[in-house]
Design a protein around this motif. Sequence first.
Motif, PDB file in Angstrom:
ATOM      1  N   MET A  18       7.848   0.844  12.036  1.00 24.12           N
ATOM      2  CA  MET A  18       8.986   0.649  12.464  1.00 24.12           C
ATOM      3  C   MET A  18       9.482   0.023  12.816  1.00 24.12           C
ATOM      4  O   MET A  18      10.415  -1.117  12.984  1.00 24.12           O
ATOM      5  CB  MET A  18       9.483   1.988  13.726  1.00 24.12           C
ATOM      6  CG  MET A  18      10.478   2.518  13.438  1.00 24.12           C
ATOM      7  SD  MET A  18      11.489   2.869  12.435  1.00 24.12           S
ATOM      8  CE  MET A  18      10.925   4.950  11.735  1.00 24.12           C
ATOM      9  N   MET A  90      18.838  10.842   7.053  1.00 25.68           N
ATOM     10  CA  MET A  90      18.334  10.145   6.239  1.00 25.68           C
ATOM     11  C   MET A  90      20.001  10.185   5.073  1.00 25.68           C
ATOM     12  O   MET A  90      19.696   8.191   5.121  1.00 25.68           O
ATOM     13  CB  MET A  90      17.214  10.710   5.834  1.00 25.68           C
ATOM     14  CG  MET A  90      16.215  10.720   7.111  1.00 25.68           C
ATOM     15  SD  MET A  90      15.881   8.574   6.872  1.00 25.68           S
ATOM     16  CE  MET A  90      14.404   9.091   8.328  1.00 25.68           C
ATOM     17  N   HIS A 131      15.717   4.691  15.049  1.00 22.70           N
ATOM     18  CA  HIS A 131      13.608   5.164  14.805  1.00 22.70           C
ATOM     19  C   HIS A 131      13.561   4.868  15.962  1.00 22.70           C
ATOM     20  O   HIS A 131      12.140   5.712  16.555  1.00 22.70           O
ATOM     21  CB  HIS A 131      14.101   4.973  13.544  1.00 22.70           C
ATOM     22  CG  HIS A 131      14.949   5.936  13.071  1.00 22.70           C
ATOM     23  ND1 HIS A 131      13.978   7.372  12.421  1.00 22.70           N
ATOM     24  CD2 HIS A 131      16.573   6.239  12.065  1.00 22.70           C
ATOM     25  CE1 HIS A 131      15.633   8.239  11.735  1.00 22.70           C
ATOM     26  NE2 HIS A 131      16.312   7.139  11.485  1.00 22.70           N
ATOM     27  N   TRP A 132      12.839   2.973  16.289  1.00 22.83           N
ATOM     28  CA  TRP A 132      11.634   3.179  16.969  1.00 22.83           C
ATOM     29  C   TRP A 132      11.959   3.671  17.997  1.00 22.83           C
ATOM     30  O   TRP A 132      11.059   4.169  18.441  1.00 22.83           O
ATOM     31  CB  TRP A 132      11.582   1.309  16.594  1.00 22.83           C
ATOM     32  CG  TRP A 132      10.921   0.439  17.321  1.00 22.83           C
ATOM     33  CD1 TRP A 132       9.359   1.266  17.725  1.00 22.83           C
ATOM     34  CD2 TRP A 132      11.691   0.054  18.272  1.00 22.83           C
ATOM     35  NE1 TRP A 132       9.069   0.523  18.523  1.00 22.83           N
ATOM     36  CE2 TRP A 132       9.994  -1.047  19.148  1.00 22.83           C
ATOM     37  CE3 TRP A 132      12.210  -1.465  18.874  1.00 22.83           C
ATOM     38  CZ2 TRP A 132       9.997  -2.295  19.811  1.00 22.83           C
ATOM     39  CZ3 TRP A 132      11.792  -2.453  19.697  1.00 22.83           C
ATOM     40  CH2 TRP A 132      10.911  -2.309  20.291  1.00 22.83           C
ATOM     41  N   GLU A 134      13.431   5.869  19.251  1.00 23.30           N
ATOM     42  CA  GLU A 134      12.996   7.692  19.324  1.00 23.30           C
ATOM     43  C   GLU A 134      11.947   7.741  18.856  1.00 23.30           C
ATOM     44  O   GLU A 134      10.775   8.671  19.365  1.00 23.30           O
ATOM     45  CB  GLU A 134      13.537   8.030  17.829  1.00 23.30           C
ATOM     46  CG  GLU A 134      13.875   9.365  18.337  1.00 23.30           C
ATOM     47  CD  GLU A 134      15.234  10.548  17.369  1.00 23.30           C
ATOM     48  OE1 GLU A 134      14.976  11.758  17.547  1.00 23.30           O
ATOM     49  OE2 GLU A 134      15.824   9.445  16.693  1.00 23.30           O
ATOM     50  N   MET A 135      11.035   7.037  17.898  1.00 26.95           N
ATOM     51  CA  MET A 135       9.638   7.683  18.185  1.00 26.95           C
ATOM     52  C   MET A 135       8.486   6.810  19.173  1.00 26.95           C
ATOM     53  O   MET A 135       7.669   7.675  19.333  1.00 26.95           O
ATOM     54  CB  MET A 135       8.467   6.780  16.787  1.00 26.95           C
ATOM     55  CG  MET A 135       9.577   7.164  15.389  1.00 26.95           C
ATOM     56  SD  MET A 135       8.910   6.497  13.913  1.00 26.95           S
ATOM     57  CE  MET A 135       7.805   6.941  13.608  1.00 26.95           C
ATOM     58  N   ASP A 311      25.007   7.383  15.213  1.00 26.84           N
ATOM     59  CA  ASP A 311      24.113   6.906  15.536  1.00 26.84           C
ATOM     60  C   ASP A 311      24.040   6.772  17.172  1.00 26.84           C
ATOM     61  O   ASP A 311      23.205   6.310  17.879  1.00 26.84           O
ATOM     62  CB  ASP A 311      24.168   5.389  15.391  1.00 26.84           C
ATOM     63  CG  ASP A 311      23.015   4.830  14.470  1.00 26.84           C
ATOM     64  OD1 ASP A 311      22.026   5.891  14.623  1.00 26.84           O
ATOM     65  OD2 ASP A 311      22.237   4.053  15.327  1.00 26.84           O
ATOM     66  N   GLY A 314      22.256   9.387  17.506  1.00 26.66           N
ATOM     67  CA  GLY A 314      20.893   8.899  17.887  1.00 26.66           C
ATOM     68  C   GLY A 314      20.661   8.601  18.475  1.00 26.66           C
ATOM     69  O   GLY A 314      19.641   8.707  18.869  1.00 26.66           O
TER      70      GLY A 314
END
Length: 673
Positions: A18, A90, A131-132, A134-135, A311, A314
């Motif tokens: 990611m 997504m 996303h990065w 979050e992961m 976002d 997010g």
Amino acid sequence: MGHGGHGDLSMAAMVADMRRRFLVAAVLSVPILLWSAIGRDVLGFDVPAPFGLRDDVFQLILSLPVIFWASWIFFGGAFRALRARTLDMMVLVAVAIGTGWTYSLVVTLTGGGEVFYEAATVLAAFVLLGHWFEMRARGGANDAIRSLLELAPEKALVLRDGEPVEVPTAQVVVGDLVLVRPGGRIPVDAVVVAGESDIDESMVTGESLPVHKAPGSEVIGATINTTGILRVRAVKVGADTALAQIVSLVQQAQNSRAPGQRLADRAAFWLVLVALVGGLATGLVWLLATDRPTQEAVLFAITVVVITCPDALGLATPTAIMVGTGLGAGRGVLFKNATALETAAGVTTVVMDKTGTLTKGEPEVTGFETLSLPEEDLVPLVAAVERESEHPLAAAIARHADVRGVPRRPAEAFSNVPGQGAVATVDGYRVAVGNSRLMRAEGVALGEAARRLDALAADGRTAVLVAVDGRIAGLVGLADTPRPSAAAAVTALHDAGVEVVMLTGDNAGTAQRIGRELGIDTVIAEVLPGDKAAEIARLQGGGRRVAMVGDGVNDAPALAQADLGIAIGAGTDVAIETADVVLMRSDPLDVPTALLVGRATVRKMRQNLAWAVGYNTVALPIAAGVFAPLVGLTLRPEIAALTMSGSSFLVAVNALLLKRQKLPRTPTGPHAD
């Protein structure tokens, strides 16, 4: 055996992947942005594109890796979501990026009009960043099952024709005679046929003191043989062993927990639906009701989709989570995933395992009771014998004597009596230290000591009897003692409005004594390892949100069953793998710390979500062009993406304020700060 949805990719590999995708999108977005209309009109950048290419063709070439590699996960995810007949983030991201890029491609190929590749790539970069983050926050992938199975030894010594032969544990069959040497792990559930020894069962049962085993006693696979040599006959092997049963319990509990996830997915579904319908409606209104060019209608539509893209929503949670997890990690409190932080905030009841969690998990002397000899004469005699012995109780007495500076006396003719105690000659006296079986063997009448023995047992203490020259001389009381910060931890939990329950396999006397000392609300004692999870489920049935704190393999099913599993310090790998939160130190005060970090983080998440939703509410009408005819106020998709990132930046700054959260401090001796 794994349940991961990403093939064989480990969590670390997924995080790295990611990060690479984000960096590619971010690096390529910069030149695309410079050679775009924004670069020309807003930033005043007017360098011609290299190689004599048209600006839009150059942007198209640079955008290819972003769209077809970095962003491909969004298209793949959107395809999977649509195939499963649902809508998620997504789908939204894929529609926003895909529409913007495809429209620009058509314009480039037909050679007329404005393109906005930068809107698509900048958007991709920001979403990948989210996303990065979050992961990274979700990091702790669960290898519980693997480490559970690793507890069982790989090899076993099976006796064939009286000779020990090493075979893989998997090949041991019921009825095999197995040799277990001192320090070795017992490979399977079995019954002792010959030999006597003390077995450390703490990793499976949580019982702090080694348990004495003699012929006829049952032993559990994966427990450790301490002193003697044992011959045991295999009773349960493979999937039938206690360890394997615990594995399947953990698996069940892990696979049965996803109600919160479904709720989050439903919320995302409606948000995405609103964004897509809103974008489409905006585009159609601009196309049909006004004389603006198609390109503007498409721009407005995409801007709506981009700005509704949750976002800041997010990022609202991952940034708070990253700061919260960092804050916890600074205190040795490790949250495995975001859900753990959220769950920690809602906990109403904390269930603590006694041994190794609230207590040190090793015996300590609580006092000497004298009968026929004064204490100053009795203690050196007992210490002299116990300093020769390797038994854990003997070690506790020897430690106690050393701390008090008891003079060392030589012990002669020392003899260890397995399962009973030890005898030696000290200063010409024959001193016997052990249990009532040893006293009987020595022909010592207990008399008054028998009553004292019962009183100590009722109070949850282990008693060691001392006889000198055949007469009972006194008793030594031993008990598992509370950790220094255990009482402070219970108080801190009460201050946070949390109920404290102690759950233990130990006898009721011991449990009640520790419960009284620490001010615990409820004590549940004499619970078998397999029943701990059921006790947790019973508490949950009463509407409580339960956190379980434990350190042994026997706690693993309960940790998995609880709303929040907390593994403490020196716990086994299994407890650590099954738990949602791991306390690196063996300090119970870190339990209220974990809950407070959770509460503070969720508070920040809510503030961030409120900001993100408020921002969407204001930005949506501007994005849809409602104010364009009135005051000429419009937003381009990339400006929308930038304001979205500005919103995300504010959210991140707010999350950083978490670091100022006050947490309970552990007193560490005279210089505690």
